[in-house]
Design a protein around this motif. Structure first.
Motif, short mmCIF file in Angstrom:
data_model
loop_
_atom_site.label_atom_id
_atom_site.label_comp_id
_atom_site.label_asym_id
_atom_site.label_seq_id
_atom_site.Cartn_x
_atom_site.Cartn_y
_atom_site.Cartn_z
N ASP A 1 39.85 -19.56 61.92
CA ASP A 1 38.05 -19.44 62.46
C ASP A 1 38.46 -17.61 62.78
O ASP A 1 38.85 -16.90 63.13
CB ASP A 1 37.91 -19.72 63.98
CG ASP A 1 37.46 -21.07 63.86
OD1 ASP A 1 37.02 -21.38 62.70
OD2 ASP A 1 37.40 -21.04 64.73
N MET A 2 36.87 -17.23 62.30
CA MET A 2 36.91 -15.71 62.54
C MET A 2 35.38 -15.29 62.55
O MET A 2 34.82 -15.98 62.12
CB MET A 2 37.34 -15.04 61.41
CG MET A 2 36.38 -14.67 60.49
SD MET A 2 36.55 -13.56 58.56
CE MET A 2 36.02 -12.22 59.16
N THR A 3 35.48 -14.14 63.58
CA THR A 3 34.32 -13.45 63.78
C THR A 3 33.04 -13.22 62.98
O THR A 3 33.53 -13.01 62.00
CB THR A 3 34.50 -11.85 64.88
OG1 THR A 3 35.85 -12.56 65.91
CG2 THR A 3 33.37 -11.82 65.33
N PRO A 4 32.44 -13.84 63.18
CA PRO A 4 31.17 -14.52 62.12
C PRO A 4 30.88 -12.88 62.03
O PRO A 4 29.97 -11.80 62.98
CB PRO A 4 30.42 -15.14 62.69
CG PRO A 4 30.56 -15.93 63.09
CD PRO A 4 31.66 -15.02 64.30
N LEU A 5 30.71 -11.96 60.48
CA LEU A 5 30.17 -10.79 60.17
C LEU A 5 29.57 -11.05 58.96
O LEU A 5 30.26 -11.44 57.93
CB LEU A 5 31.59 -9.79 60.41
CG LEU A 5 32.18 -9.26 61.57
CD1 LEU A 5 33.25 -8.84 61.40
CD2 LEU A 5 31.13 -8.78 62.29
N ALA A 6 28.28 -10.90 58.64
CA ALA A 6 27.91 -11.04 57.62
C ALA A 6 27.34 -9.80 56.66
O ALA A 6 26.68 -9.47 56.86
CB ALA A 6 26.22 -11.69 58.43
N ILE A 7 28.80 -9.58 56.86
CA ILE A 7 28.97 -7.69 56.20
C ILE A 7 29.05 -8.13 54.62
O ILE A 7 30.04 -9.32 54.68
CB ILE A 7 29.92 -7.14 56.14
CG1 ILE A 7 29.39 -6.94 58.11
CG2 ILE A 7 29.91 -5.48 56.00
CD1 ILE A 7 30.55 -6.13 59.11
N SER A 8 28.95 -7.59 53.19
CA SER A 8 28.92 -7.91 52.22
C SER A 8 28.61 -6.34 51.65
O SER A 8 28.55 -5.81 51.89
CB SER A 8 28.11 -9.16 51.34
OG SER A 8 27.13 -8.40 51.26
N ALA A 9 30.08 -6.34 50.87
CA ALA A 9 30.28 -5.00 49.79
C ALA A 9 28.57 -5.12 48.89
O ALA A 9 27.95 -4.01 48.63
CB ALA A 9 31.25 -5.08 49.04
N SER A 10 28.46 -5.82 48.48
CA SER A 10 26.66 -5.60 47.61
C SER A 10 25.74 -5.40 47.95
O SER A 10 25.14 -4.51 48.10
CB SER A 10 26.70 -7.10 46.79
OG SER A 10 26.90 -8.40 47.62
N ASP A 11 25.84 -5.57 49.64
CA ASP A 11 24.80 -5.68 50.63
C ASP A 11 24.28 -4.08 51.34
O ASP A 11 24.02 -2.99 51.25
CB ASP A 11 24.75 -6.24 51.63
CG ASP A 11 24.01 -5.10 52.58
OD1 ASP A 11 22.98 -5.48 53.13
OD2 ASP A 11 24.50 -4.66 53.81
N ILE A 12 26.36 -3.59 51.26
CA ILE A 12 26.61 -1.70 51.50
C ILE A 12 26.07 -1.14 49.83
O ILE A 12 25.10 -0.18 50.40
CB ILE A 12 27.67 -1.77 51.83
CG1 ILE A 12 28.42 -2.45 53.54
CG2 ILE A 12 28.22 -0.48 52.05
CD1 ILE A 12 29.88 -2.61 53.84
N ARG A 13 25.80 -1.61 48.84
CA ARG A 13 26.08 -0.80 47.76
C ARG A 13 24.40 -0.66 48.09
O ARG A 13 24.18 0.04 47.37
CB ARG A 13 26.51 -1.05 46.84
CG ARG A 13 28.09 -1.51 46.36
CD ARG A 13 28.47 -2.27 45.13
NE ARG A 13 28.43 -3.11 44.59
CZ ARG A 13 29.45 -4.53 44.99
NH1 ARG A 13 30.13 -4.31 45.71
NH2 ARG A 13 28.18 -4.96 44.72
N ALA A 14 23.84 -1.87 47.93
CA ALA A 14 22.00 -1.83 48.29
C ALA A 14 21.65 -0.87 48.75
O ALA A 14 20.96 0.31 48.63
CB ALA A 14 21.80 -2.79 47.90
N ARG A 15 22.25 -0.68 50.37
CA ARG A 15 21.96 0.35 51.32
C ARG A 15 22.09 1.53 50.58
O ARG A 15 21.22 2.81 50.86
CB ARG A 15 22.41 -0.14 52.27
CG ARG A 15 22.19 -0.67 53.16
CD ARG A 15 23.61 -1.74 54.11
NE ARG A 15 23.12 -2.96 55.43
CZ ARG A 15 21.54 -3.15 56.06
NH1 ARG A 15 21.29 -2.69 56.69
NH2 ARG A 15 21.51 -4.30 56.42
#
Ligand code: ATP
Length: 220
Positions: A180-194
């Motif tokens: 299990d890992m702490t849920p972190l809904a972070i993605s590189a594509s979202d960061i690039r889009a921001r």
């Protein structure tokens, strides 16, 4: 097991590396008792379009991200290699370097694990490493968690390999575990889009990596 303990291997495009990647590495290290995790940015990833930043930039960002944490290391083998970045080739290289008894643990997010049957020579991966799958938010359909649903090919390859973390130090390769890992809904594509949109990506990735992106005008 090798004298230094099991070694985690974590590959990705890391375009850019973010806190989801780093927490996966850190929580795998803790949950699986790994001596170290090596992050391996891919040079020429086979499964996707060319990354939004160069291999050199992705490597530099990975180095910035792990600075100060001796339990995380960056391996530049795929960036330096002339050929397409196939994980099987990387594992063969590491086996050659570290010997037949070293426990190697390939770390995958659940989404990457589901796609495993599309990987080059995928059934041979189990001969070279264990596989540890992190439960990633958004990739557990209908609230079920891996290993509840697998494709038939993956199920057939894995069902006799399922194990719990202590098994990873008892042999060099061949077992499959989930952690299990702490849920972190972070993605590189979202960061690039921001970044492309001029929005804030702060606190989604290490500040040093964000500074590098800004200094080098990446993802604009
Ligand atoms: P992109 O959005 O560009 O597809 P990504 O954020 O998924 O990128 P990758 O470099 O493609 O990052 O992923 C490398 C590995 O990290 C994969 O095994 C993936 O499953 C895992 N991973 C990425 N983000 C997360 C996250 N937030 N939580 C858990 N695992 C993650």
């Amino acid at each position: 097991m090798g004298e230094t303990g099991a070694l985690g291997i974590f590959g990705g495009t890391f375009d850019p590396i973010h806190l989801g990647h780093l927490r996966l590495a850190e929580e795998a290290r803790e949950a699986l008792g790994l001596a170290q995790v090596r992050l391996i940015p891919s040079g020429r990833p086979p499964h996707r379009e060319a990354p939004g930043s160069s291999a050199e930039d992705r490597l530099a960002m990975a180095h910035l991200a792990v600075a100060g944490n001796p339990a995380l290391a960056v391996d530049d083998g795929e960036v330096r290699a002339p050929q397409t970045s196939y994980t099987i080739l990387t594992l063969e290289r590491l086996r050659g370097e570290l010997g037949p008894t070293q426990s190697l643990v390939l770390l995958l997010g659940a989404d990457a694990f589901e796609g495993l049957p599309t990987w080059h020579r995928w059934t041979e991966l189990f001969e070279l490493a264990h596989i540890a799958v992190a439960n990633r938010p958004g990739f557990a359909p209908h609230g079920r968690r891996w290993p509840a649903v697998l494709s038939p090919a993956l199920e057939a390859a894995c069902h006799h390999r399922l194990a719990t973390p202590p098994a990873l130090t008892a042999s060099p390769a061949g077992r499959v575990v989930a952690f299990d890992m702490t849920p972190l809904a972070i993605s590189a594509s979202d960061i690039r889009a921001r970044i492309r949109a001029g929005s804030s990506a702060r606190y989604l990735l290490p500040q040093g990596v964000l500074d590098y992106i800004q200094t080098h005008h990446l993802y604009r």
